[in-house]
Design a protein around this motif. Structure first.
Motif, PDB file in Angstrom:
ATOM      1  N   GLY A 109       0.821  -1.581   0.457  1.00 21.50           N
ATOM      2  CA  GLY A 109       0.144   0.461  -0.321  1.00 21.50           C
ATOM      3  C   GLY A 109       1.026   1.272  -0.162  1.00 21.50           C
ATOM      4  N   ARG A 110       2.010   1.425   0.798  1.00 18.18           N
ATOM      5  CA  ARG A 110       2.315   2.413   0.484  1.00 18.18           C
ATOM      6  C   ARG A 110       3.609   2.566  -0.434  1.00 18.18           C
ATOM      7  N   LEU A 111       3.962   1.085  -1.415  1.00 17.80           N
ATOM      8  CA  LEU A 111       4.608   1.278  -2.054  1.00 17.80           C
ATOM      9  C   LEU A 111       3.450   1.900  -3.093  1.00 17.80           C
ATOM     10  N   ALA A 112       2.361   1.822  -3.668  1.00 24.59           N
ATOM     11  CA  ALA A 112       1.588   2.241  -4.687  1.00 24.59           C
ATOM     12  C   ALA A 112       1.190   3.799  -4.269  1.00 24.59           C
ATOM     13  N   MET A 113       1.568   4.188  -2.950  1.00 18.94           N
ATOM     14  CA  MET A 113       1.989   5.546  -2.560  1.00 18.94           C
ATOM     15  C   MET A 113       2.979   6.160  -2.657  1.00 18.94           C
ATOM     16  N   VAL A 114       3.785   5.475  -2.606  1.00 17.42           N
ATOM     17  CA  VAL A 114       4.993   6.250  -3.284  1.00 17.42           C
ATOM     18  C   VAL A 114       5.123   5.992  -4.897  1.00 17.42           C
ATOM     19  N   THR A 115       4.749   5.331  -5.261  1.00 13.88           N
ATOM     20  CA  THR A 115       5.022   5.459  -6.876  1.00 13.88           C
ATOM     21  C   THR A 115       3.980   6.427  -7.086  1.00 13.88           C
ATOM     22  N   VAL A 116       2.839   6.798  -7.114  1.00 15.13           N
ATOM     23  CA  VAL A 116       2.184   7.755  -7.386  1.00 15.13           C
ATOM     24  C   VAL A 116       2.601   9.040  -7.183  1.00 15.13           C
ATOM     25  N   LEU A 117       2.957   9.723  -5.833  1.00 17.37           N
ATOM     26  CA  LEU A 117       4.333  10.449  -5.428  1.00 17.37           C
ATOM     27  C   LEU A 117       4.849  11.064  -6.612  1.00 17.37           C
ATOM     28  N   GLN A 118       5.916   9.236  -6.315  1.00 16.76           N
ATOM     29  CA  GLN A 118       6.940   9.578  -8.010  1.00 16.76           C
ATOM     30  C   GLN A 118       6.405   9.901  -9.173  1.00 16.76           C
ATOM     31  N   ALA A 165     -16.573  24.706  -7.947  1.00 17.27           N
ATOM     32  CA  ALA A 165     -17.248  24.079  -7.269  1.00 17.27           C
ATOM     33  C   ALA A 165     -17.019  22.463  -6.482  1.00 17.27           C
ATOM     34  N   LEU A 166     -16.790  21.895  -7.375  1.00 16.44           N
ATOM     35  CA  LEU A 166     -16.331  20.742  -7.426  1.00 16.44           C
ATOM     36  C   LEU A 166     -14.308  20.001  -8.072  1.00 16.44           C
ATOM     37  N   PRO A 167     -13.922  19.187  -7.944  1.00 11.98           N
ATOM     38  CA  PRO A 167     -11.987  19.219  -8.824  1.00 11.98           C
ATOM     39  C   PRO A 167     -12.979  18.534  -9.971  1.00 11.98           C
ATOM     40  N   ASN A 168     -12.635  18.587 -11.016  1.00 12.59           N
ATOM     41  CA  ASN A 168     -12.422  18.015 -12.002  1.00 12.59           C
ATOM     42  C   ASN A 168     -11.507  17.072 -11.844  1.00 12.59           C
ATOM     43  N   VAL A 169     -12.395  15.805 -11.658  1.00  9.79           N
ATOM     44  CA  VAL A 169     -11.434  14.232 -11.367  1.00  9.79           C
ATOM     45  C   VAL A 169     -11.555  12.965 -12.687  1.00  9.79           C
ATOM     46  N   ILE A 170     -10.080  13.079 -13.076  1.00  9.19           N
ATOM     47  CA  ILE A 170      -9.941  11.790 -14.151  1.00  9.19           C
ATOM     48  C   ILE A 170     -10.522  10.706 -13.687  1.00  9.19           C
ATOM     49  N   THR A 171     -11.527   9.930 -13.983  1.00 12.65           N
ATOM     50  CA  THR A 171     -12.492   9.141 -13.689  1.00 12.65           C
ATOM     51  C   THR A 171     -12.428   7.823 -14.317  1.00 12.65           C
ATOM     52  N   HIS A 172     -10.509   7.642 -15.492  1.00  9.67           N
ATOM     53  CA  HIS A 172     -11.115   6.632 -16.413  1.00  9.67           C
ATOM     54  C   HIS A 172      -9.355   6.699 -17.221  1.00  9.67           C
ATOM     55  N   VAL A 173      -8.757   5.824 -17.736  1.00  8.74           N
ATOM     56  CA  VAL A 173      -7.437   5.906 -18.447  1.00  8.74           C
ATOM     57  C   VAL A 173      -6.834   4.514 -19.088  1.00  8.74           C
ATOM     58  N   ALA A 174      -6.859   4.283 -20.806  1.00  7.90           N
ATOM     59  CA  ALA A 174      -7.198   3.806 -21.445  1.00  7.90           C
ATOM     60  C   ALA A 174      -5.905   3.733 -21.762  1.00  7.90           C
ATOM     61  N   HIS A 178       0.673   0.847 -19.045  1.00  9.57           N
ATOM     62  CA  HIS A 178      -1.224   1.014 -18.952  1.00  9.57           C
ATOM     63  C   HIS A 178      -0.860   1.670 -16.969  1.00  9.57           C
ATOM     64  N   LEU A 179       0.216   0.592 -16.715  1.00 14.99           N
ATOM     65  CA  LEU A 179       0.303   0.806 -14.651  1.00 14.99           C
ATOM     66  C   LEU A 179       0.413   2.444 -14.526  1.00 14.99           C
ATOM     67  N   GLU A 180       1.772   2.328 -15.463  1.00 23.55           N
ATOM     68  CA  GLU A 180       2.282   4.061 -15.588  1.00 23.55           C
ATOM     69  C   GLU A 180       1.337   5.593 -15.640  1.00 23.55           C
ATOM     70  N   HIS A 181       0.515   5.264 -16.476  1.00 21.88           N
ATOM     71  CA  HIS A 181      -0.442   6.203 -17.049  1.00 21.88           C
ATOM     72  C   HIS A 181      -1.810   5.696 -15.978  1.00 21.88           C
ATOM     73  N   VAL A 182      -2.072   4.771 -15.319  1.00 19.30           N
ATOM     74  CA  VAL A 182      -2.753   5.209 -14.067  1.00 19.30           C
ATOM     75  C   VAL A 182      -2.644   5.458 -12.916  1.00 19.30           C
ATOM     76  N   TYR A 183      -1.701   5.177 -12.844  1.00 15.37           N
ATOM     77  CA  TYR A 183      -0.023   5.597 -11.918  1.00 15.37           C
ATOM     78  C   TYR A 183      -0.561   6.928 -11.986  1.00 15.37           C
ATOM     79  N   SER A 184      -0.029   7.683 -12.958  1.00 14.81           N
ATOM     80  CA  SER A 184      -0.376   9.134 -13.341  1.00 14.81           C
ATOM     81  C   SER A 184      -1.066   9.546 -13.345  1.00 14.81           C
ATOM     82  N   ALA A 185      -2.215   9.473 -13.566  1.00 13.37           N
ATOM     83  CA  ALA A 185      -3.405   9.378 -13.383  1.00 13.37           C
ATOM     84  C   ALA A 185      -4.352  10.180 -12.359  1.00 13.37           C
TER      85      ALA A 185
END
Length: 575
Positions: free
Chosen positions: A62-71, A333-342, A534-541
């Motif tokens: 779980g923390r490795l996933a967070m590290v990858t997102v912050l990366q 009013a609300l943030p524009n959230v990315i909902t999907h990446v392909a 694809h993993l890179e694109h999802v974590y980037s999103a």
């Protein structure tokens, strides 16, 4: 590596005290804000299937996933990210760390395990679920999607370079896996002279076409000779299963033919596209190091790699209820959230992604009421199917025809003809009626072919504006009635200023793509292979979502497009 899921510990008191003191009175860093607002976002239990129950205990996934997102958020290398984990106080606050961290290779192993078990999108699922609980994103509303090209993490090779580099890669794999066999079967000195260095390193192709053709044939002969040595009955069977050998076999087949000359001697020749044919682009390998990358073309753009499709929530800049517009620098009013990446290879057309995107959004319970797309995603069938299956209205311009009249935007286009579906007849602008009406199939699609008689079109005074045919009259190709009416209504709506103003909302996704490229470096893939790309694109999103959420939590308004003084002057003079 084993995993025993456990909850993230509380932020150490000393770490929290020092981090907040350093942050001072200003806005805290993104990493601290994410920890305070979202807590334990990625639980270890969500990744348990990617890790075994035996072996040495691994670092918290779980923390490795967070590290990858912050990366991704800071566009860091693995080594730089590990340095942040060790020395950056805000990162330790987010990850609740008191230890010294881990080795950089742990991140690579984590990505391999996640991609190998199909968990690439798990982090986006978890983030979206957390935001839904907070009411920051929900089903309905409006979403928009667009795509961009992604360069593979390999050098682009022409056919000559590809042939030579594939042989070299196979020799390298054999030399590492079976050096004794290579020494016994091959003349190592001669092969090393030709393939000791990478083909793209300190190498220039021969100057003349004749020399290049001869070199291409030499590469083909070497490839065939090497494959025959590997597949010889006396050679170890397991050599054939080496990935580099399988790649060599496939690239050799797609680029060469084995024939015989007039004397019956065997000849290895290079395939010619117009005579021998080449494999279609969707299956043609372009590199021995990334077997998923493909050669793509879009208008005048050519690249080797992939396509990235981003879908995000969007809202009109002005309220639909007539309420006054907030100030220019007001927070949305609300943030524009990315909902999907392909992620797809470069040959997959955009239109093939619409239904998979809707299915993915349905799985997250985030289907929009309106989906804004450009014409590359659109077809009449998809407009009907999206409405019937998912209840989604596609806001998109359908492409016009490809006839001369459409290309030149002159003459009598299809819309100028009156179609009587009940009478199975068309009437031209000059009043002539069609003589031929036949349902047919073209490229797998149902169509209706309508043709006018040459006796009516021949003496027509406006024939030049209608058709260039000399043997028969004007011909129209129509879609079935229901689809034809949708196409006609769409083309009519495109001329309406209200529709154009509504469709302008789609343009905002271009800024999201620009943000992905400039912030996370998504233009060029970090890793090789479709799964890891694809993993890179999802974590980037996910990283982009956290950046947007951080700005929204801190009441930071959306940036506005900057217009130069020269552009403003040009616009003023045009008016």
């Amino acid at each position: 590596m084993s995993l025993r899921p456990e909850e993230w510990p509380e932020v150490p008191e000393a770490t929290a005290r020092v981090a907040r003191a350093v942050a001072g009175r200003g806005a805290p860093p993104l990493t601290m804000r994410v920890r305070d607002e979202l807590g334990e976002l990625f639980a270890d239990a969500e990744f348990v299937e990617a890790f075994g129950r035996r072996g040495r205990r691994g670092w918290s996934p779980g923390r490795l996933a967070m590290v990858t997102v912050l990366q991704m958020a800071e566009n860091l290398s693995d080594r730089a990210a590990v340095q942040r984990v060790r020395f950056d106080l805000s990162w330790k606050y987010c990850l609740e760390l008191e230890d010294v961290g881990f080795d950089a290779s742990v991140l690579s192993e984590f990505r391999t395990r996640v991609a190998g078990h199909g968990l690439e999108e798990r982090v986006l699922d978890l983030l979206v679920a957390a935001l839904k609980e907070k009411g920051l994103v929900k089903a309905g509303g409006k979403q928009r999607t667009d795509s961009t090209h992604v360069l593979a993490a390999v050098r682009e090779l022409n056919r000559l370079e590809l042939a030579g580099e594939t042989v070299r890669a196979a020799l390298e794999a054999l030399s590492a896996a079976a050096p004794t066999w290579v020494a016994q079967v091959l003349e190592v000195g001669e092969w090393n002279r030709r393939y000791g260095r990478r083909i793209d390193a300190y190498w220039r192709p021969p100057g003349s076409q004749t020399q290049r053709d001869r070199l291409a044939v030499d590469y083909g002969r070497d490839a065939v000779a090497l494959l025959r040595a590997v597949y010889h009955p006396a050679s170890p069977v397991w050599l054939r299963e080496l990935p580099a050998i399988q790649t060599l076999r496939q690239i050799t087949v797609q680029n060469y033919l084995i024939t015989t000359d007039s004397n019956g001697a065997e000849v290895v020749k290079r395939r010619e596209a117009d005579k021998d044919g080449l494999p279609p682009g969707r299956i043609r390998l372009t590199s021995p190091y990334d077997l998923d990358a493909r050669y793509g073309t879009k208008e005048d753009l050519h690249w080797t790699g992939y396509k990235l499709h981003i879908s995000e929530v969007c809202r009109p800049p002005r309220p639909d209820d007539g309420a006054p517009r907030p100030g220019r620098r007001a927070r949305p009013a609300l943030p524009n959230v990315i909902t999907h990446v392909a992620t797809t290879d470069a040959t997959v057309p955009d239109v093939k992604l619409v239904e998979p995107i809707h299915q993915a959004l349905a799985g997250r319970d985030l289907l929009p009421a309106e989906h804004y797309l450009d014409s590359g995603y659109a077809s009449a069938e998809l407009i009907v199917g999206a409405r019937a299956t998912f209840g989604i209205t596609l806001v998109t311009p359908l492409l016009t025809g490809t006839s001369r009249q459409y290309r030149e935007n002159a003459g009598y286009q299809r819309e100028a003809f009156a179609i009587d579906w009940d009478a199975r007849q068309a009437t031209c602008p000059q009043g002539a009626t069609s003589r031929f009406w036949s349902p047919a199939k073209q490229k797998g699609r149902d169509v209706v072919v309508v043709r006018f008689d040459q006796a009516d079109c021949g003496p027509c005074p406006v024939r030049a504006a209608c058709t260039n045919a000399t043997r028969w009259g004007r011909q129209l190709t129509l879609r079935p009635r229901a689809l034809h009416e949708i196409i006609h209504a769409n083309h009519t709506a495109q001329q309406d200023q209200a529709w154009q103003a509504k469709y302008a909302l789609r343009a905002g996704v271009e800024g999201t793509i620009r943000q992905a490229i400039s912030v996370t470096g998504s233009r060029r893939a970090r890793y090789r292979g479709l799964a890891k790309t694809h993993l890179e694109h999802v974590y980037s999103a996910v990283a982009l979502n956290l950046i947007r959420l951080d700005a929204w939590w801190n009441d930071q308004p959306l940036d506005h497009t900057r217009t130069s003084h020269l552009a403003r002057l040009d616009l003023t003079l045009a008016v």
